[in-house]
Scaffold this active site. Structure first.
Site: not given
Ligand code: NAD
Ligand code: UFG
Length: 370
Positions: A144, A168, A172
């Site tokens: 991330s 978090y 990572k």
């Molecule tokens: P998500 O929560 O939708 O998907 C994660 C999945 O993992 C879910 O289906 C959950 O049920 C499963 N899971 C959680 N713990 C588990 C365990 N102990 N054993 C088996 N399954 C388990 O999240 P996502 O947005 O699809 O994110 C996927 C990955 O990408 C995560 O590792 C997250 O940290 C990373 N990531 C997400 C974002 C984002 O903004 N969505 C950004 C950067 C990185």
């Molecule tokens: N924001 C609002 N109102 C809301 C939610 C968010 O104004 O209700 C703003 C935040 O302040 C920020 C922007 O929208 O300025 C984006 O916020 P998000 O929460 O959607 O995303 P972030 O960039 O803060 O972070 C997310 C995850 C992080 C991850 C990152 C990139 O929370 O863990 O995306 O993957 F690292």
């Protein structure tokens, strides 16, 4: 085509990536504990891909089919061993793992650091140990942009300092470090390094994944009140929430709201396909790549784009800044373009059109829409 294990494949990014991998002809075993997802997502992926979803136990009773779902926890070493061993017994050993399973809510990680380290770090370590025991040494890992903390420069290159500012991000970082150690690599200076012990590893640092498959059948379905901007906005548009709270309009940006690099989840899914194919065809190596567009959009840009897509007003109010926010994050996506021949194809307009299609067709997400 390869037999792949997809951990967390029922989640937001995992489900879209499963579809892209099935369309590329791969055979998938999904392991998920459904702690943050629904099996309905995978039923819909199967329907979109035109394949059957087979459900089985970690000790497989039948040979894995094109798309097999196993309920289990990545921290459960017995479950992992049973899965790897059964696949081999049926003559279809797991060649590579795409590891999505994990916890991802920044605020929750501050409240529950032990749980975040347990799932994201111990879980990753158990998975890697099982892979090692079963001689499966190709992995694509979900990392991330959160690793970059308050970035010193934007667009952010992969060589930027790693300085996580919450549990978090720290989890990572720990998982990334473990992967580097396993590959016999150290430091964060070289995004492409030769690795030892036969390990082929891609650490993919996602920027802000949003949107949905254009069919509107699969999309993001957060539990409870969304923490993130995009699902909050789509829930306001569909009438589930009265208004958006914009966290700060006094940031040093043109309209005073924060700028992010929003990446369509289908672009991200295709990035995983390309990273996997690159690893499978390469010498053992450790890749570290940003997956982002390099394009920035402010909070108010996203509001306007969603109003246009949904043809509905998105009421909002301005509130103080959210603790821990950064004014601007933007990927430098050059390396992924050079190494994977991958770049984002979809615009903010596409993101809002597809995200809206999903939310409009599934106002309550998967749970009440089977
Ligand atoms: P998500 O929560 O939708 O998907 C994660 C999945 O993992 C879910 O289906 C959950 O049920 C499963 N899971 C959680 N713990 C588990 C365990 N102990 N054993 C088996 N399954 C388990 O999240 P996502 O947005 O699809 O994110 C996927 C990955 O990408 C995560 O590792 C997250 O940290 C990373 N990531 C997400 C974002 C984002 O903004 N969505 C950004 C950067 C990185
Ligand atoms: N924001 C609002 N109102 C809301 C939610 C968010 O104004 O209700 C703003 C935040 O302040 C920020 C922007 O929208 O300025 C984006 O916020 P998000 O929460 O959607 O995303 P972030 O960039 O803060 O972070 C997310 C995850 C992080 C991850 C990152 C990139 O929370 O863990 O995306 O993957 F690292």
């Amino acid at each position: 085509m390869a037999q792949l294990l997809i951990t967390g494949g029922a989640g937001f990014i995992g489900s879209h990536t499963c579809l892209v991998l099935l369309e590329a002809g791969h055979q998938l075993l999904v392991l998920d504990d459904f702690s943050n997802s629904s099996a309905v997502a995978l039923e819909r992926v199967a329907e979109l891909a035109g394949v059957r979803l087979q459900r089985d136990q970690p000790t497989l009773r039948a040979a894995p089919e094109t798309f097999t779902l196993v309920e289990g926890d990545i921290r459960d070493a017995q479950c992992l061993d049973a899965l790897f061993a059964s696949a081999t017994t049926f003559g279809q050993p797991i060649e590579a793992v795409i590891h999505f399973a994990g916890l991802k809510a920044v605020g929750e990680s501050v409240q529950q650091p032990l749980r975040y380290w347990d799932v994201n770090v111990v879980g990753t370590q158990r998975l890697l140990s099982a892979m090692d025991r079963h001689s499966c040494r190709t992995l694509v890992f979900s990392s991330s942009t959160t690793l970059y903390g308050y970035p010193d420069q934007v667009p952010i290159p992969e060589t930027a300092p790693i300085q996580p500012i919450n549990p978090y991000g720290a989890s990572k970082h720990a998982a990334e470090s473990l992967l580097a150690n396993l590959a016999g690599c150290s430091g964060n200076t070289e995004p492409i390094q030769a690795s030892e012990g036969g390990w082929r590893i891609a650490r993919l640092r996602y920027f802000n994944p949003v949107g949905a498959h254009p069919s509107g059948r699969i999309g993001e379905d957060p539990n409870g009140i969304p923490n993130n901007l995009f699902p909050f906005i789509t829930q306001v548009a569909v009438g589930r929430r009265p208004q958006l709270t914009v966290f700060g309009d006094d940031w040093p940006t043109p309209d005073g709201t924060c700028i992010r690099d929003y990446i369509h989840v289908m672009d991200l899914a295709e990035g995983h396909r390309e990273a996997l194919h690159s690893l499978l065809n390469a010498d053992p190596q450790l890749l570290t790549l940003n997956l982002g567009s390099g394009q920035g959009a402010s909070v108010l840009d996203v509001v306007k784009a969603m109003e246009a897509a949904s043809q509905r007003p998105i009421p909002y109010r301005i509130a103080p800044r959210r603790p821990g926010d950064v004014a601007i994050t933007l990927a430098n996506p050059t390396l992924a373009a050079e190494h994977l021949y991958w770049r984002t194809q979809r615009s903010l307009t596409d993101i809002c059109r597809d995200g809206w299609s999903w939310q409009q067709a599934n106002p309550q997400g998967y749970i009440r829409q089977t």
